[in-house]
Write a protein that holds these residues in place. Structure first.
Motif, mmCIF file in Angstrom:
data_model
loop_
_atom_site.group_PDB
_atom_site.id
_atom_site.type_symbol
_atom_site.label_atom_id
_atom_site.label_comp_id
_atom_site.label_asym_id
_atom_site.label_seq_id
_atom_site.Cartn_x
_atom_site.Cartn_y
_atom_site.Cartn_z
ATOM 1 N N ARG A 1 -23.448 11.329 -20.821
ATOM 2 C CA ARG A 1 -24.288 12.507 -20.998
ATOM 3 C C ARG A 1 -23.823 13.261 -22.246
ATOM 4 N NH1 ARG A 1 -23.999 14.144 -14.697
ATOM 5 N NH2 ARG A 1 -25.744 12.875 -14.016
ATOM 6 N N PRO A 2 -24.680 14.096 -22.830
ATOM 7 C CA PRO A 2 -24.228 14.909 -23.975
ATOM 8 C C PRO A 2 -22.973 15.694 -23.606
ATOM 9 C CG PRO A 2 -26.600 15.068 -23.731
ATOM 10 C CD PRO A 2 -26.094 14.312 -22.514
ATOM 11 N N GLY A 3 -21.983 15.641 -24.480
ATOM 12 C CA GLY A 3 -20.717 16.320 -24.228
ATOM 13 C C GLY A 3 -19.758 15.537 -23.355
ATOM 14 N N GLY A 4 -20.160 14.333 -22.921
ATOM 15 C CA GLY A 4 -19.297 13.515 -22.070
ATOM 16 C C GLY A 4 -18.087 13.000 -22.822
ATOM 17 N N LYS A 5 -17.116 12.525 -22.072
ATOM 18 C CA LYS A 5 -15.851 12.053 -22.632
ATOM 19 C C LYS A 5 -15.721 10.545 -22.439
ATOM 20 C CE LYS A 5 -14.274 16.327 -23.086
ATOM 21 N NZ LYS A 5 -14.490 17.052 -24.264
ATOM 22 N N LEU A 6 -15.263 9.874 -23.490
ATOM 23 C CA LEU A 6 -14.926 8.454 -23.442
ATOM 24 C C LEU A 6 -13.415 8.361 -23.600
ATOM 25 C CD1 LEU A 6 -15.653 5.435 -23.437
ATOM 26 C CD2 LEU A 6 -16.062 5.625 -25.902
ATOM 27 N N VAL A 7 -12.737 7.818 -22.587
ATOM 28 C CA VAL A 7 -11.281 7.739 -22.574
ATOM 29 C C VAL A 7 -10.879 6.274 -22.569
ATOM 30 C CG1 VAL A 7 -9.177 8.342 -21.314
ATOM 31 C CG2 VAL A 7 -11.151 9.888 -21.263
ATOM 32 N N ILE A 8 -10.081 5.879 -23.585
ATOM 33 C CA ILE A 8 -9.670 4.485 -23.728
ATOM 34 C C ILE A 8 -8.160 4.424 -23.849
ATOM 35 C CG2 ILE A 8 -9.832 2.405 -25.148
ATOM 36 C CD1 ILE A 8 -12.477 3.608 -26.238
ATOM 37 N N GLU A 9 -7.561 3.515 -23.096
ATOM 38 C CA GLU A 9 -6.146 3.205 -23.267
ATOM 39 C C GLU A 9 -6.051 1.708 -23.512
ATOM 40 O OE1 GLU A 9 -2.223 4.179 -20.850
ATOM 41 O OE2 GLU A 9 -3.412 2.579 -19.924
ATOM 42 N N ALA A 10 -5.423 1.331 -24.613
ATOM 43 C CA ALA A 10 -5.206 -0.085 -24.942
ATOM 44 C C ALA A 10 -3.708 -0.305 -25.057
ATOM 45 C CB ALA A 10 -5.903 -0.441 -26.252
ATOM 46 N N LEU A 11 -3.156 -1.026 -24.113
ATOM 47 C CA LEU A 11 -1.716 -1.247 -24.122
ATOM 48 C C LEU A 11 -1.276 -2.139 -25.271
ATOM 49 C CD1 LEU A 11 -0.943 -1.655 -20.329
ATOM 50 C CD2 LEU A 11 -0.503 0.302 -21.794
ATOM 51 N N ASN A 12 -1.996 -3.235 -25.487
ATOM 52 C CA ASN A 12 -1.562 -4.180 -26.506
ATOM 53 C C ASN A 12 -2.770 -4.888 -27.083
ATOM 54 O OD1 ASN A 12 -0.259 -5.943 -28.172
ATOM 55 N ND2 ASN A 12 0.808 -7.041 -26.559
ATOM 56 N N TYR A 13 -3.436 -4.243 -28.022
ATOM 57 C CA TYR A 13 -4.628 -4.826 -28.627
ATOM 58 C C TYR A 13 -4.315 -6.123 -29.358
ATOM 59 C CZ TYR A 13 -9.044 -5.289 -30.958
ATOM 60 O OH TYR A 13 -10.244 -5.789 -31.403
ATOM 61 N N GLN A 14 -3.115 -6.282 -29.846
ATOM 62 C CA GLN A 14 -2.724 -7.481 -30.573
ATOM 63 C C GLN A 14 -2.036 -8.501 -29.644
ATOM 64 O OE1 GLN A 14 -3.595 -8.173 -33.656
ATOM 65 N NE2 GLN A 14 -4.646 -6.226 -33.796
ATOM 66 N N SER A 15 -2.369 -8.482 -28.358
ATOM 67 C CA SER A 15 -1.737 -9.406 -27.413
ATOM 68 C C SER A 15 -2.037 -10.853 -27.790
ATOM 69 C CB SER A 15 -2.219 -9.130 -25.988
ATOM 70 O OG SER A 15 -3.554 -9.551 -25.830
ATOM 71 N N LEU A 16 -1.118 -11.727 -27.441
ATOM 72 C CA LEU A 16 -1.263 -13.150 -27.758
ATOM 73 C C LEU A 16 -2.515 -13.735 -27.112
ATOM 74 C CD1 LEU A 16 -0.101 -15.605 -29.137
ATOM 75 C CD2 LEU A 16 1.357 -15.987 -27.137
ATOM 76 N N ASP A 17 -2.789 -13.367 -25.862
ATOM 77 C CA ASP A 17 -3.993 -13.878 -25.187
ATOM 78 C C ASP A 17 -5.255 -13.454 -25.931
ATOM 79 O OD1 ASP A 17 -2.582 -15.144 -23.212
ATOM 80 O OD2 ASP A 17 -2.776 -13.496 -21.774
ATOM 81 N N ARG A 18 -5.325 -12.207 -26.361
ATOM 82 C CA ARG A 18 -6.510 -11.734 -27.081
ATOM 83 C C ARG A 18 -6.639 -12.442 -28.417
ATOM 84 N NH1 ARG A 18 -8.342 -9.171 -30.962
ATOM 85 N NH2 ARG A 18 -10.278 -8.066 -30.888
ATOM 86 N N MET A 19 -5.536 -12.609 -29.127
ATOM 87 C CA MET A 19 -5.585 -13.265 -30.431
ATOM 88 C C MET A 19 -6.019 -14.720 -30.301
ATOM 89 S SD MET A 19 -4.940 -10.747 -32.309
ATOM 90 C CE MET A 19 -4.598 -11.355 -33.944
ATOM 91 N N ARG A 20 -5.597 -15.394 -29.236
ATOM 92 C CA ARG A 20 -6.041 -16.781 -29.007
ATOM 93 C C ARG A 20 -7.535 -16.847 -28.736
ATOM 94 N NH1 ARG A 20 -1.256 -18.425 -24.997
ATOM 95 N NH2 ARG A 20 0.312 -18.859 -26.576
ATOM 96 N N ALA A 21 -8.054 -15.864 -28.015
ATOM 97 C CA ALA A 21 -9.486 -15.863 -27.678
ATOM 98 C C ALA A 21 -10.306 -15.625 -28.915
ATOM 99 C CB ALA A 21 -9.763 -14.802 -26.629
ATOM 100 N N GLU B 1 -8.386 -4.653 -24.716
ATOM 101 C CA GLU B 1 -7.675 -5.730 -25.388
ATOM 102 C C GLU B 1 -7.989 -7.112 -24.815
ATOM 103 O OE1 GLU B 1 -4.562 -3.872 -22.550
ATOM 104 O OE2 GLU B 1 -6.235 -3.167 -23.758
ATOM 105 N N HIS B 2 -8.713 -7.162 -23.708
ATOM 106 C CA HIS B 2 -9.083 -8.432 -23.090
ATOM 107 C C HIS B 2 -10.510 -8.856 -23.421
ATOM 108 C CE1 HIS B 2 -5.382 -8.294 -20.816
ATOM 109 N NE2 HIS B 2 -5.660 -7.044 -20.483
ATOM 110 N N VAL B 3 -11.173 -8.103 -24.268
ATOM 111 C CA VAL B 3 -12.589 -8.322 -24.555
ATOM 112 C C VAL B 3 -12.760 -8.791 -25.996
ATOM 113 C CG1 VAL B 3 -14.838 -7.199 -24.623
ATOM 114 C CG2 VAL B 3 -13.144 -6.477 -22.952
ATOM 115 N N ILE B 4 -13.619 -9.776 -26.198
ATOM 116 C CA ILE B 4 -13.857 -10.269 -27.552
ATOM 117 C C ILE B 4 -14.780 -9.328 -28.317
ATOM 118 C CG2 ILE B 4 -14.880 -12.146 -28.885
ATOM 119 C CD1 ILE B 4 -13.755 -14.035 -26.725
ATOM 120 N N ASP B 5 -15.923 -8.963 -27.731
ATOM 121 C CA ASP B 5 -16.877 -8.089 -28.418
ATOM 122 C C ASP B 5 -16.686 -6.647 -27.964
ATOM 123 O OD1 ASP B 5 -18.938 -6.993 -29.858
ATOM 124 O OD2 ASP B 5 -20.517 -8.212 -28.938
#
Length: 116
Positions: A96-116, A79-83
């Motif tokens: 690697r093949p079969g690897g895991k991508l784990v993402i937790e986003a607490l507040n994707y619509q945060s005011l700081d992110r929206m301003r950026a 949520e702190h990243v523009i791209d």
């Protein structure tokens, strides 16, 4: 640490990349479970914080492109990243093949992110 059980449930220990992992707190806990960890963060200086945890200062695009990791984690950082699509693509290509991508986003619509 609240994320520690997730690593244990998702995969047996291997190589873990923690994107935006700051000072390596999560990686240190994962290392206790047997993971070999790399933390990448643009705001923290490069250092080896233990025999199993290395912090690299930079972005995912600065890492070798070859798939090296069994798990990539992103805890409360997307949520702190523009791209975010570029970071997700960079992270995915390092799994690697079969690897895991784990993402937790607490507040994707945060005011700081929206301003950026």
């Amino acid at each position: 640490m609240r994320h520690q059980p997730h690593a244990r449930r998702l995969a047996p220990p291997g190589r873990l990349l923690d994107v935006g992992g700051a000072d390596g707190a999560f990686a240190l806990r994962a290392a206790e479970l047997g993971w070999q960890c790399t933390v990448i963060d643009p705001a923290f200086p490069a250092q080896r914080v233990s025999s199993r945890v290395e912090i690299v200062q930079g972005l995912t695009s600065d890492l070798p492109a070859a798939p090296e990791y069994d798990m990539v984690t992103m805890w409360s950082m997307i949520e702190h990243v523009i791209d975010y699509a570029a970071i997700l693509r960079d992270a995915y290509t390092r799994l690697r093949p079969g690897g895991k991508l784990v993402i937790e986003a607490l507040n994707y619509q945060s005011l700081d992110r929206m301003r950026a």
